[in-house]
Enzyme design. Structure first.
Site, PDB file in Angstrom:
ATOM      1  N   GLY A  16       0.779  -1.078  -0.368  1.00  0.00           N
ATOM      2  CA  GLY A  16       0.091  -0.216   0.136  1.00  0.00           C
ATOM      3  C   GLY A  16       1.221   1.324   0.467  1.00  0.00           C
ATOM      4  O   GLY A  16       0.489   2.251  -0.534  1.00  0.00           O
TER       5      GLY A  16
ATOM      6  N   THR B  26       4.792  -6.690   4.953  1.00  0.00           N
ATOM      7  CA  THR B  26       6.327  -6.457   5.274  1.00  0.00           C
ATOM      8  C   THR B  26       7.263  -7.962   6.433  1.00  0.00           C
ATOM      9  O   THR B  26       7.896  -7.352   6.232  1.00  0.00           O
ATOM     10  CB  THR B  26       5.998  -4.534   6.415  1.00  0.00           C
ATOM     11  OG1 THR B  26       5.219  -5.289   7.407  1.00  0.00           O
ATOM     12  CG2 THR B  26       6.706  -3.984   5.698  1.00  0.00           C
TER      13      THR B  26
ATOM     14  N   GLY C 129      11.030   1.426  14.417  1.00  0.00           N
ATOM     15  CA  GLY C 129      10.453   0.228  12.848  1.00  0.00           C
ATOM     16  C   GLY C 129      11.770   0.741  12.003  1.00  0.00           C
ATOM     17  O   GLY C 129      12.823   1.429  11.927  1.00  0.00           O
TER      18      GLY C 129
ATOM     19  N   GLU D   2       9.718   2.794   6.517  1.00  0.00           N
ATOM     20  CA  GLU D   2       9.687   4.061   5.798  1.00  0.00           C
ATOM     21  C   GLU D   2      10.942   4.496   5.556  1.00  0.00           C
ATOM     22  O   GLU D   2      11.147   5.501   4.716  1.00  0.00           O
ATOM     23  CB  GLU D   2       8.418   5.377   6.903  1.00  0.00           C
ATOM     24  CG  GLU D   2       7.802   4.250   7.830  1.00  0.00           C
ATOM     25  CD  GLU D   2       5.667   4.688   7.197  1.00  0.00           C
ATOM     26  OE1 GLU D   2       6.528   5.750   6.097  1.00  0.00           O
ATOM     27  OE2 GLU D   2       5.028   4.407   7.288  1.00  0.00           O
TER      28      GLU D   2
HETATM   29 MO1  MOS Z   1       3.111   4.608   5.758  1.00  0.00          MO
HETATM   30  S1  MOS Z   1       3.340   6.455   4.850  1.00  0.00           S
HETATM   31  O1  MOS Z   1       2.756   5.412   7.289  1.00  0.00           O
HETATM   32  O2  MOS Z   1       1.929   3.302   4.963  1.00  0.00           O
END
Ligand code: MOS
Length: 763
Positions: free
Chosen positions: A239, A468, A720, A723
């Site tokens: 996504g 992921t 994380g 991103e």
């Molecule tokens: Mo990420 S842009 O919060 O899916």
């Protein structure tokens, strides 16, 4: 700093574990939302506006309604019981607030103006083509220069010191504007919704990144209690942020299904992906830097425009990393929202940080060149010891080590700074570097687990796996806590009937699920050991429960405990093991299962965590090869060194950085959604004309994790990694392009027209 000990006996934590859902996906057995079929299911096809601004004068559906198989044509005026949602945080509201078909106005090209529902997809498509529309068309405003027509006031944030004064007296300054284009999310799986009503309750299959938020929003949109909505998103063909919130096709599918009292399916097609379901908005960022002659930053001014739609107030937060990346006494960030006649933007991998750091890190490279200073040295010299924007210490920051490690790996000490000064195999070589950062947090999460008499362990949470490796992380924790092999662990995600879990966004799922799942497992195991001690006929009957433990899926006494299987995660006979398999304990006690439940306490409510500034960091070192005779540039190598806390799955973790680096190459050299200034239509809104990096464009990629646990975030020390890997790629590449060609590209993507200006004409 928290002082929790690292979890024991957890050989699988940090190991390179293949995705447990991999076989389902590669064999085509994983069912995505559009794979759902139901008796009586009808197909809806969306009709799009062919103008970018104006109003619908007439919409003639009479021919379409008479066509074979057509059961309903929805349009302005006949969509029943659909409501506006309460505006809230991004993932808790409709991505486009205006309900579909709300008025006869057109706000952007491609806006849905009708939906045809028919027995078959072919019938719906044919009828959609038969709808006749007349418009009163005006010229949409899709001007690329975002400063044009801006009448608002820039909104200041993070101001410290006196940046303007410091800039006016700085011995060395940089003042440049950087532009990033509209980029379109192009996950393999497009958006789709299947809605099935049963009385006044609805089940919605939607490839959403957040089932819990989706349920809340859809209950508001449909005007039914939250309890009557179930959202399911078992598998997502990714996504990249485009699926964080529901889009209008979900509303249309659910409303049509209710009006017809039969299941309805809608798929967004690839062309609609470019206009109706979000994009990374265009940004235009002016960066001003002031520095002393010896390279100490004295001022940073980051003033940016971010494009948004006429319907919603989306902001690309380009200045989010600027206030804490460098030590600098005088600083300001200002945000200006520029409205354009395009669909509403959405977060896209590394929103804010990715375009923001393209600007800031490009400017830092330009400053290094002005100072005749090495760009790695300049960054290390200005590294921030603490977060100067909040005056808090970082929970864990090893950015300097990212730079020194990367420099070592690429052999930076051999770099000669002159433009076009490096050659290899008949090509000019350029090297560039840039930093990256992304925030961390521990967001709320609930999870439940169940030890079952068939020898299986079930883990349940209403988060979802965007691709992921989230399924695998849950299984790793269950294995780490019991020694039960992965092929006897079942993970259930992506369904609002499960305990509430986080949206797959912001790179926060891993840090959220670890505490909840760990404590759920601990609770179940503790109960199991008590049962083993209390059950007559159990070999442990009468033992103190705290003298027992679980290993390889068996209850054993702590003395004589068999070795925990380290690297072998498949079913293995526990040959020499004493003790009793946990399922036999359950059978002896005549128990259907033993359960455990856990919650993650959010970091924003935790005073200990709030004393810290939480971020991940990283650096990319990029190499490009320039062939002047044919004006060809290729990214040949990228070394990515990341400080993301402790890595829970080395394989899935590295995959995230690798994929993000490829997206960064794509952003640097290819991606740009262009709008026709006459109609507002995305003129390259298809996969033939919108270029993305392919295998042939991929450089050799090398990922290193520093792997320092951040124990402020959770007991495992994991932040994380989804991103951050995309941040810093583009400025590293454009800096390398400058190094090879002498051309500074400040407007992405890099074009051949830019490079034809290069004075480096021979390799
Ligand atoms: Mo990420 S842009 O919060 O899916």
């Amino acid at each position: 700093m928290a002082t929790t000990n690292l979890p024991q006996a957890a050989g699988i934590i940090g190991a390179a574990v293949p995705r447990i859902d991999g076989p389902l996906k590669t064999t085509g057995t994983a069912r995505y939302s559009t794979d759902r079929h139901f008796p009586g299911l009808a197909h809806a096809v969306l009709v799009q506006s062919t103008i970018g601004k104006g109003r619908i004068r007439s919409l003639d559906t009479s021919a379409a309604e008479k066509m074979p198989g057509v059961v309903l044509v929805l349009r302005h005026g006949n969509l029943q019981n659909v409501f506006r949602t309460i505006p809230r945080e991004q993932d808790g509201s409709m991505a486009e607030q205006r309900p579909p078909f709300d008025d006869d106005r057109i706000y952007y090209w491609g806006q849905y103006i009708a939906a045809v529902v028919a027995e078959t997809l072919e019938q719906a498509n044919a009828a959609a083509d038969a709808i006749k529309v007349e418009y009163e068309a005006e010229a949409p405003d899709v001007r690329p220069d975002l400063s044009e027509g801006f009448t608002g006031t820039p909104v200041p944030s993070w101001k410290r010191g006196d940046p303007d004064q410091a800039l006016s007296t700085a011995p060395v300054t940089v003042d440049e504007t950087y532009v990033t284009p509209v980029e379109t999310h192009n996950p393999m799986e497009m958006h789709s919704t299947v809605a099935v009503w049963d009385g006044d309750s609805v089940t919605i299959y939607d490839g959403t990144q957040g089932v819990v938020g989706h349920r809340t929003v859809m209950s508001e949109v449909l005007g039914v209690p939250r309890e009557n909505v179930r959202t399911i998103s078992r598998f997502i063909g990714s996504g990249f942020g485009g699926k964080l919130s529901p889009w209008p096709q979900a509303t249309i599918a659910a409303a049509a299904a209710r009006q017809l009292n039969r299941p309805v399916k809608i798929s967004v097609d690839r062309r609609m992906m470019f206009s109706n379901v979000g994009h990374r908005p265009r940004t235009q960022q002016r960066i001003r830097l002031g520095a002393t002659q010896d390279g100490k930053l004295t001022a940073i001014r980051h003033d940016f425009f971010t494009e948004t739609s006429l319907l919603d107030d989306f902001v690309e937060r380009c200045g989010e990393q600027t206030p804490f990346l460098y030590s600098c006494p005088n600083l300001i960030v200002t945000t200006s929202m520029a409205r354009r006649g395009v669909g509403t933007p959405a977060p896209m991998r590394g929103p804010g940080a990715v375009p923001g750091l393209f600007a800031l890190e490009s400017a830092i490279d330009e400053l290094a060149i002005k100072l005749k200073m090495d760009p790695v040295e300049l960054r290390i010299k200005n590294d921030a010891e603490r977060d100067e924007s909040t005056n808090k210490p970082f929970s864990s920051r090893h950015l300097k080590e990212c730079y020194t490690t990367g420099a070592e790996k690429i052999g930076w000490k051999n770099r000669t700074p002159g433009v076009g000064s490096m050659r290899r195999n008949g090509k000019v070589i350029g090297w560039g570097v840039a930093g990256a950062s992304w925030g961390a947090a521990r967001i709320p999460c609930s999870a439940s687990v169940e030890l079952c008499p068939n020898g299986r362990v079930c883990v349940r949470c209403a988060t979802q796996d965007i691709g992921t490796g989230t399924y695998t992380l849950f299984a790793q924790i269950a294995h780490a806590k019991t020694g039960v092999p992965l092929d006897r662990i079942d993970v259930f995600l992506g369904d609002t009937n499960l305990p509430d879990g986080p949206t797959s966004g912001g790179s926060m799922v891993t840090s959220a699920i670890l505490p909840a799942t760990t404590s759920a497992m601990d609770q179940a195991v503790t109960r199991l050991l008590h049962i083993a001690a209390l059950t007559p006929g159990s070999p442990f009957h009468g033992a103190q429960p705290d003298t027992l433990t679980i290993a390889e899926g068996r209850v054993v006494s702590k003395q004589g405990q068999p070795q925990v299987v380290g690297a072998a995660f498949s079913s293995s006979s526990s040959s020499a093991a004493n003790g009793l398999p946990f399922e036999e304990v359950l059978l002896l006690a005549n128990l259907g299962s033993v359960t455990g439940a856990g919650k993650t306490f959010p970091s924003f409510e935790d005073p200990k965590v709030r004393e810290y500034s939480l971020h991940s960091f990283g650096a990319h070192f990029a190499e490009v090869e320039w062939e002047p005779d044919i004006a060809h540039i290729r990214v040949s190598r990228i070394f990515s060194i990341f400080d993301c806390g402790r890595i829970i799955n080395a394989k899935a973790g590295a995959n995230q950085i690798l994929g993000a680096a490829v997206m960064g190459v794509s952003m640097s050299l290819f991606e740009e959604t262009l709008h026709d200034h006459r109609t507002g239509q995305p003129i390259n809104g298809n996969f033939a004309d919108y270029l993305v990096a392919t295998c042939a464009d991929c450089p050799d990629l090398d990922v290193t994790f520093l792997d320092y646990p951040d124990l402020v975030v959770n007991e495992y020390g994991a932040r994380g990694i989804g991103e951050i890997g995309m941040a810093g790629v583009a400025p590293a590449i454009t800096s390398a392009v400058y190094h090879a060609t002498g051309i500074r590209v400040r407007q992405l993507p890099v074009r051949i027209e830019d490079l034809l200006q290069s004075k480096i004409l021979e390799a």
